[in-house]
Design a protein around this motif. Sequence first.
Motif, short mmCIF file in Angstrom:
data_model
loop_
_atom_site.label_atom_id
_atom_site.label_comp_id
_atom_site.label_asym_id
_atom_site.label_seq_id
_atom_site.Cartn_x
_atom_site.Cartn_y
_atom_site.Cartn_z
N ASP A 94 -1.75 -4.02 2.96
CA ASP A 94 -3.18 -4.25 3.22
C ASP A 94 -3.47 -5.75 3.12
O ASP A 94 -3.40 -6.33 2.03
N THR A 153 3.92 -0.39 4.05
CA THR A 153 2.61 -0.74 4.59
C THR A 153 1.96 -1.75 3.65
O THR A 153 2.18 -1.73 2.43
N ARG A 156 -4.65 -2.85 7.72
CA ARG A 156 -3.42 -2.26 7.19
C ARG A 156 -2.34 -2.39 8.25
O ARG A 156 -2.52 -1.97 9.40
N ALA A 188 0.80 -1.23 0.00
CA ALA A 188 0.00 0.00 0.00
C ALA A 188 0.83 1.27 0.00
O ALA A 188 0.26 2.36 -0.09
N ARG A 210 2.07 -2.28 9.15
CA ARG A 210 3.38 -1.74 8.76
C ARG A 210 4.41 -2.85 8.94
O ARG A 210 4.57 -3.39 10.04
#
Length: 891
Positions: free
Chosen positions: A115, A113, A131, A100, A133
């Motif tokens: 998803d 990041t 979402r 993302a 990281r």
Amino acid sequence: MRSVVALAGSVPLAAAIVLAALLVHRLPALPGQGVAQGLLAAGLGAFVAASRREARHGWQWLAVAVAAAGWTLLVAGRALDERLLPEQEGRDYVVVGRVASMPIEAERGTRFTFDIERCIQAPAPCPQRRRVRLSWLAFGSAGDGGVTGGTAPQAHGSGAQAGPAPGERWQLNLRLKRPHALHNPGTFDAELRALEEGIAANGYVRSSRRQALPNRRLDAGLAVAAVFETARTRLRAAMREALSGTRDDAAGVLVALVVGDQAAISGRWWEIFNKTGIGHLMSISGLHITMLAGLSVLLSRRALRTRLAARSGVLLRWPAHRIAWLAGVATAFLYSGLAGWGIPAQRTCWMLMVAGLSLAAGRSRSMLHVLALAAGVVTVLDPWAPLAPGFWLSFAAVAAITLHGSARTARAVRPAGLRPRTRILLVEAVRTQWAATLALVPLGALFFSSVSLVGPIANAFAIPLVSALITPLAMLAAACLPWAPALGSALLALAALATGMMLDLLEPLAASPLSTIVLARPDEPAMLLAAAAVALLLWPAAVPARPAAIAGLLPLLAPGGELPPGGSLRITALDVGQGMAVLVETPQRRLLYDAGPLYGGDSEAGARVIVPWLRARGIDRLDALVVSHLDSDHSGGLPTLLRSLRIDWLAGSLPAEHPAREAGRPFHDCRRGHAWRWGEVAFEMLHPGPDATRGAKSPTNASSCVLRIVAPAARVLLTGDIEAAQERALVAAYGSAGLRSELMLAPHHGSATSSSPELLAAVAPAHAIAQLGYRNRFGHPAARVQARYREAGIAVLRSDRDGAITLTYAPGQAPLVQRARVDDRRYWRVRLADDLNEAGVENRDADAAGEPGARPAPKPAGKPATAPSSPRRSPRPRRAPGRPPASTGTP
């Protein structure tokens, strides 16, 4: 009846929205979503009813505040619902999802990041539609994070096998944990930022070699949502190639300005930018966006005056000023998207959109009215915005410039000379800079605990260079790179040349010892008085004795960092993750024991935690700094501390070639028997002895400096990373009489190799502090060590659970225990149960301090020792130490 637009744009209504959001953010926990929905419905209904009946404004303001509180609760509750559950931590998932964001290259891998769409294998409820990281470490074919075939992933444009790119679908093996972050009063709140950005968890990509299903790219199809991120990634690669022959520092600044990759700027230059007060220019700040939007407005107006625009007939349908404003707002959104669409950029875009619509529609009675309307709209769109320093800095600067502009009278300035217009522009520029600088002084003290004395000089040339020359030139060059690479490279070379000249001017300014002044965080009365003083100094109408208002700023200069009273002792263990940093404060002086960890690259605890926390208290000087030993989790922050603080002398167990010995301060090796006294407080080194020692697990842990502190109120033992063998040697040398203490720093963060029964019995502290990272990869504190502390009746305070920990000892009183994460609870902070294994999850994750993805170490099962919610204990009778300390201020 006033129109809704006029009501919504009034200053009191905007203030009601902002204050309501701030009150909600003070809550330690959120009520149910039913309460939020009820408040929102009740507030909106009351506002409509009050507007129809033309009730007093007070009822309308109250109704808006209730509705704003309900809306803030609703948004915050939904964001919290997205977070990873405790029972989902530390488990291995095989997931499918899309990249993302633009990957950011770190020293040991890549961060991005991701998803999550669905789980292929899930031992617990799948964290789908979240979402997260991620960090993907690059250890090569034998390490963690390998893709199919065993090669390590690389970011696009690096020249090696391409790693994840925005919009691509991947199958990944993940291990996740909640977005827990370090918590120290007065420092950056990363957990709040994660909630604001919609980050449900942090984690890392597991090695394919140890999993049944490999990490692999499923397709490279471009997702519509990732168009901007894909463009950023490709543009960054093109810029790096075009800038390969220029200065690295200038190239990094240009990449950061165009695509928002702030990691391209080294930590050293961030330190220089902050000292010179231009740090806001090096990020995608509201100033850049506003300047580019303004430039777009000017170009649009010029284009609309051409014959082609007149013949097209577009001006017959839309007024020229509305088209120009639309172009400016569109430019702002486009640039912010290419720069990563960060939270500060979003706020600026919403502000510009509100201002543009208000001015274009003719609804703006004044610029202050537009600012109030923008503040209300931004808070509705981003309820966490009022917690950000940038929110207040932006509005304060614009308001100050507006007040300054309205102060101009009808008197025509008629300067002598050949170029009166140029002189007028220069005078106005100086006055505008003065207004903005003056308005930001109180906020700089509040948010950053410092004011740059060279800031006005640096901003005088940096603002026009960056906003009017470097950024537009770099943006134009970036636009040319795909179509005319030669032209784009030439423009980038010019931009790099201008950037290099600016950097050369900034460096000597930052090197001045008077570049910044450290101010303690002001209290509410001081801030109110300073705000009133700034308003009087900038007020457009005539104010009697206006210069006297400067006295209202004097409380900002009040000294901070009060030392404890006579006979007392204050110990603060900072939350630095997997490392140590303990501040010892006596009635006369301060000593810092250890410098915190190195997190990776040039990120370390000195810059991220210790210096910001000290400055928030108004402290810029230490009497002594003791570095227990060489390991990076104890000495990692030393370079920043040496650059940023005045330190009288150093001590430590460091090798002869260590740079700290040549840092221009007296350096003393830790040796048993070295002692000194500060007033009533005595210090003595108990370890290491004259003979070299080597631990069973580490060549440096065994040489840790062990420091004993004896004050009238309490004794403290700081132990570093000594292991069981050194602990037994201490017990043999000093016995219970010499080691007995009220507080002990848990040796080696609670490792299984330390905290022997002999040491605990000899020291017998009421409290022990374990400084460690959340779900650290070492399994600290070890389960059997926690059980050992519990059986000995010792309350264990932990930085991962409690945040920064402060114990204040006063003669004849029980110790005052303060835990930052517990005492100042906020709803967005991750809460840890006293028993980390409550959910039956192994504590095997990489620690939150900067080593995500490292090889996990299994943690033995067992119930850890816990600390009571408010531990208190009367001081035990003190016994004489094993040897008397000398009466000197240094070892």
